[in-house]
Design a protein around this motif. Structure first.
Motif, PDB file in Angstrom:
ATOM      1  N   SER A  88      45.441  43.706  40.838  1.00 14.31           N
ATOM      2  CA  SER A  88      45.621  43.517  39.285  1.00 14.31           C
ATOM      3  C   SER A  88      46.879  43.701  39.127  1.00 14.31           C
ATOM      4  CB  SER A  88      44.770  44.643  38.473  1.00 14.31           C
ATOM      5  OG  SER A  88      45.069  44.414  37.029  1.00 14.31           O
ATOM      6  N   ARG A  89      47.610  43.298  38.123  1.00 15.22           N
ATOM      7  CA  ARG A  89      49.177  43.575  37.671  1.00 15.22           C
ATOM      8  C   ARG A  89      48.987  43.665  36.353  1.00 15.22           C
ATOM      9  NH1 ARG A  89      50.551  37.406  38.720  1.00 15.22           N
ATOM     10  NH2 ARG A  89      51.111  36.735  36.641  1.00 15.22           N
ATOM     11  N   GLY A  90      49.560  44.855  35.629  1.00 10.50           N
ATOM     12  CA  GLY A  90      49.711  45.212  34.473  1.00 10.50           C
ATOM     13  C   GLY A  90      49.533  46.706  34.391  1.00 10.50           C
ATOM     14  N   GLU A  91      48.694  47.277  33.329  1.00 11.50           N
ATOM     15  CA  GLU A  91      48.640  48.777  33.173  1.00 11.50           C
ATOM     16  C   GLU A  91      48.017  49.639  34.524  1.00 11.50           C
ATOM     17  OE1 GLU A  91      46.424  51.837  30.165  1.00 11.50           O
ATOM     18  OE2 GLU A  91      46.305  49.589  29.852  1.00 11.50           O
ATOM     19  N   GLY A  92      48.646  50.504  35.064  1.00 11.26           N
ATOM     20  CA  GLY A  92      48.201  51.188  36.133  1.00 11.26           C
ATOM     21  C   GLY A  92      48.810  50.641  37.442  1.00 11.26           C
ATOM     22  N   ILE A 131      51.936  49.598  39.994  1.00 13.93           N
ATOM     23  CA  ILE A 131      53.309  49.990  40.165  1.00 13.93           C
ATOM     24  C   ILE A 131      54.246  48.671  40.493  1.00 13.93           C
ATOM     25  CG2 ILE A 131      52.836  52.263  40.645  1.00 13.93           C
ATOM     26  CD1 ILE A 131      53.194  51.526  43.694  1.00 13.93           C
ATOM     27  N   GLY A 132      53.616  47.830  40.871  1.00  8.92           N
ATOM     28  CA  GLY A 132      54.332  46.526  41.266  1.00  8.92           C
ATOM     29  C   GLY A 132      54.018  45.431  40.519  1.00  8.92           C
ATOM     30  N   GLY A 133      53.966  44.335  41.384  1.00  9.48           N
ATOM     31  CA  GLY A 133      53.256  43.068  40.854  1.00  9.48           C
ATOM     32  C   GLY A 133      51.752  43.423  40.721  1.00  9.48           C
ATOM     33  N   TYR A 134      51.357  42.867  41.899  1.00 11.02           N
ATOM     34  CA  TYR A 134      49.655  43.072  42.149  1.00 11.02           C
ATOM     35  C   TYR A 134      49.815  44.464  42.913  1.00 11.02           C
ATOM     36  CZ  TYR A 134      47.850  38.381  41.151  1.00 11.02           C
ATOM     37  OH  TYR A 134      47.503  37.304  40.355  1.00 11.02           O
ATOM     38  N   ASP A 135      48.658  45.131  42.393  1.00 11.41           N
ATOM     39  CA  ASP A 135      48.094  46.334  43.143  1.00 11.41           C
ATOM     40  C   ASP A 135      46.989  46.297  43.383  1.00 11.41           C
ATOM     41  OD1 ASP A 135      50.806  47.515  43.065  1.00 11.41           O
ATOM     42  OD2 ASP A 135      50.181  49.207  41.806  1.00 11.41           O
ATOM     43  N   ILE A 136      46.378  46.918  44.522  1.00  6.81           N
ATOM     44  CA  ILE A 136      45.044  46.813  44.786  1.00  6.81           C
ATOM     45  C   ILE A 136      44.331  48.321  44.079  1.00  6.81           C
ATOM     46  CG2 ILE A 136      43.165  47.215  46.756  1.00  6.81           C
ATOM     47  CD1 ILE A 136      45.670  46.078  48.599  1.00  6.81           C
ATOM     48  N   PHE A 137      43.108  47.604  43.537  1.00  2.00           N
ATOM     49  CA  PHE A 137      42.118  48.517  42.739  1.00  2.00           C
ATOM     50  C   PHE A 137      40.881  48.406  43.414  1.00  2.00           C
ATOM     51  CE2 PHE A 137      45.670  48.010  39.850  1.00  2.00           C
ATOM     52  CZ  PHE A 137      45.856  49.143  39.096  1.00  2.00           C
ATOM     53  N   CYS A 138      40.239  49.670  43.167  1.00  2.00           N
ATOM     54  CA  CYS A 138      38.765  50.062  43.435  1.00  2.00           C
ATOM     55  C   CYS A 138      37.803  50.290  42.446  1.00  2.00           C
ATOM     56  CB  CYS A 138      38.729  50.934  44.645  1.00  2.00           C
ATOM     57  SG  CYS A 138      37.196  51.008  45.378  1.00  2.00           S
ATOM     58  N   SER A 139      36.753  49.630  42.548  1.00  2.00           N
ATOM     59  CA  SER A 139      35.711  49.939  41.632  1.00  2.00           C
ATOM     60  C   SER A 139      34.267  50.085  42.227  1.00  2.00           C
ATOM     61  CB  SER A 139      35.549  49.217  40.193  1.00  2.00           C
ATOM     62  OG  SER A 139      34.466  49.372  39.347  1.00  2.00           O
ATOM     63  N   ASN A 140      33.368  50.788  41.530  1.00  2.00           N
ATOM     64  CA  ASN A 140      31.976  50.795  42.331  1.00  2.00           C
ATOM     65  C   ASN A 140      30.868  50.290  41.206  1.00  2.00           C
ATOM     66  OD1 ASN A 140      32.146  52.153  45.130  1.00  2.00           O
ATOM     67  ND2 ASN A 140      33.437  53.646  43.658  1.00  2.00           N
ATOM     68  N   ASN A 158      45.015  43.333  31.569  1.00  2.00           N
ATOM     69  CA  ASN A 158      45.639  43.084  32.685  1.00  2.00           C
ATOM     70  C   ASN A 158      45.406  41.638  33.379  1.00  2.00           C
ATOM     71  OD1 ASN A 158      46.287  45.772  32.476  1.00  2.00           O
ATOM     72  ND2 ASN A 158      45.480  46.320  34.243  1.00  2.00           N
ATOM     73  N   TYR A 159      46.049  41.168  34.639  1.00  2.00           N
ATOM     74  CA  TYR A 159      45.764  40.071  35.138  1.00  2.00           C
ATOM     75  C   TYR A 159      45.070  40.448  36.526  1.00  2.00           C
ATOM     76  CZ  TYR A 159      47.084  35.451  36.690  1.00  2.00           C
ATOM     77  OH  TYR A 159      47.195  34.078  36.995  1.00  2.00           O
ATOM     78  N   ASP A 160      43.719  40.359  36.371  1.00  2.00           N
ATOM     79  CA  ASP A 160      43.073  40.564  37.649  1.00  2.00           C
ATOM     80  C   ASP A 160      42.619  39.353  38.553  1.00  2.00           C
ATOM     81  OD1 ASP A 160      42.773  42.892  36.518  1.00  2.00           O
ATOM     82  OD2 ASP A 160      41.032  42.774  35.769  1.00  2.00           O
ATOM     83  N   ALA A 161      42.813  39.568  39.776  1.00  2.00           N
ATOM     84  CA  ALA A 161      42.449  38.297  40.590  1.00  2.00           C
ATOM     85  C   ALA A 161      41.988  38.775  42.207  1.00  2.00           C
ATOM     86  CB  ALA A 161      43.640  37.573  40.728  1.00  2.00           C
ATOM     87  N   TYR A 162      41.738  38.107  43.055  1.00  2.00           N
ATOM     88  CA  TYR A 162      41.802  38.563  44.383  1.00  2.00           C
ATOM     89  C   TYR A 162      40.424  39.519  44.481  1.00  2.00           C
ATOM     90  CZ  TYR A 162      45.893  35.995  45.131  1.00  2.00           C
ATOM     91  OH  TYR A 162      47.174  35.228  45.015  1.00  2.00           O
TER      92      TYR A 162
END
Length: 307
Positions: free
Chosen positions: A266-270, A272-281, A248-252
């Motif tokens: 991230s934009r890519g797998e998972g 729904i738009g261009g960039y989406d906000i993801f969360c990890s711990n 994927n293309y991860d940033a910010y």
């Protein structure tokens, strides 16, 4: 003899006009495939609209409307695009796919799925397969995921908002001191692989931990982190490893003040738009990150979402 001569002239004019229209269609296809800016698409659209004012054979008119619809799509003129493309589905199966994309960005996910079904049915009827450069399965899966997210969203109210130019976004972004800082990328204390990705990096409140985006050896945008050592120097960059083979293309990136909860775009797998906000711990002892999760709607949308 005069009548025959007149007939020949009229026939010649019709053939000439038909040939001209066919040439415009061919030129439009080539021009749209190489277009890069709104001005490029607008130039093609103007050419097509001028040609549509002339009397056309039915099939030629449909071809002109199809490419006009494609140009309008890339200009974000979705109402015009819908009208043109809707008139072109009899000859261009791909018109259904563009209609699906338009309905997707308008949050009409059910209608988007219907358009994608129509696209595949039209190809099947014409005994054609989905082109190699079209990933219709991803489009369908993304739309299905978006529809599922929207079903779980209640009505929301926007309390306040501000519109600023993209390049000035971070200068308007306000954070509490305990949240850390968003810093201009040219202040990053570590040399990046390729000048870094995007225009910012994150630093925590103590200014001893930083996160940023950079390209990896496969030219994918990945997240990197580094901590300040006791002697004041910075450790070598460490790849933020989510334990999966991310292309994927991860940033910010943004780390919460707990030092464990990481948000990033991230934009890519998972997505729904261009960039989406993801969360990890992140495990505070092993520093290992868990597999990221899309935070869903209303925070994410068919458009770019980050921070």
């Amino acid at each position: 003899m005069k009548n025959l001569f007149k007939y020949c002239i009229i026939t010649s004019m019709i053939l000439s006009a038909t040939s001209m229209s066919a040439s415009v269609v061919e030129d439009a296809e080539v021009s749209i495939n190489v277009a890069r800016t709104p001005e490029d698409y607008q130039e093609v659209l103007t050419m097509l609209q001028d040609e549509l004012k002339r009397k056309q054979k039915p099939n030629t008119a449909i071809d002109l409307k199809y490419w006009a619809g494609v140009a309008c799509f890339y200009l974000n003129k979705y109402d015009e695009a819908t009208a043109y493309l809707g008139a072109a589905t009899s000859r261009h199966a791909d018109a259904y796919r563009y209609l699906g994309k338009i309905r997707f960005v308008n949050y009409d996910f059910e209608a988007a799925l219907e358009a994608y079904d129509d696209y595949q049915a039209a190809l099947k009827k014409a005994k054609k397969s989905v082109p190699e450069d079209v990933d219709i399965e991803t489009e369908v899966n993304k739309t299905t995921a978006a529809q599922s997210m929207l079903d779980r969203v209640e009505s929301i109210v926007v309390i306040d908002s501000i519109n600023v130019p993209y390049e000035k976004f971070f200068s308007h972004y306000r954070l509490a001191l305990s949240a850390g800082q968003l810093c201009p990328l040219d202040e990053l204390p570590i040399k990046t692989q390729d000048g870094g990705i995007e225009q910012m990096f994150y630093a925590n409140e103590k200014d001893d931990f930083i996160l940023w985006a950079d390209v990896d050896s496969a030219l994918n945008s990945r997240l990197y982190e580094a901590s300040r050592l006791n002697d004041g120097t910075w450790q070598e960059p460490v790849l933020v490893d989510f334990g999966d083979d991310r292309s994927n293309y991860d940033a910010y990136p943004f780390m919460m003040s707990d030092g464990s909860t990481l948000y990033f775009a991230s934009r890519g797998e998972g997505s729904i738009g261009g960039y989406d906000i993801f969360c990890s711990n992140r495990d505070p002892e092993t520093h290992e990150y868990m597999s990221p999760l899309n935070v869903g709607m209303p925070y994410n949308s068919p458009y770019n979402d980050f921070m």
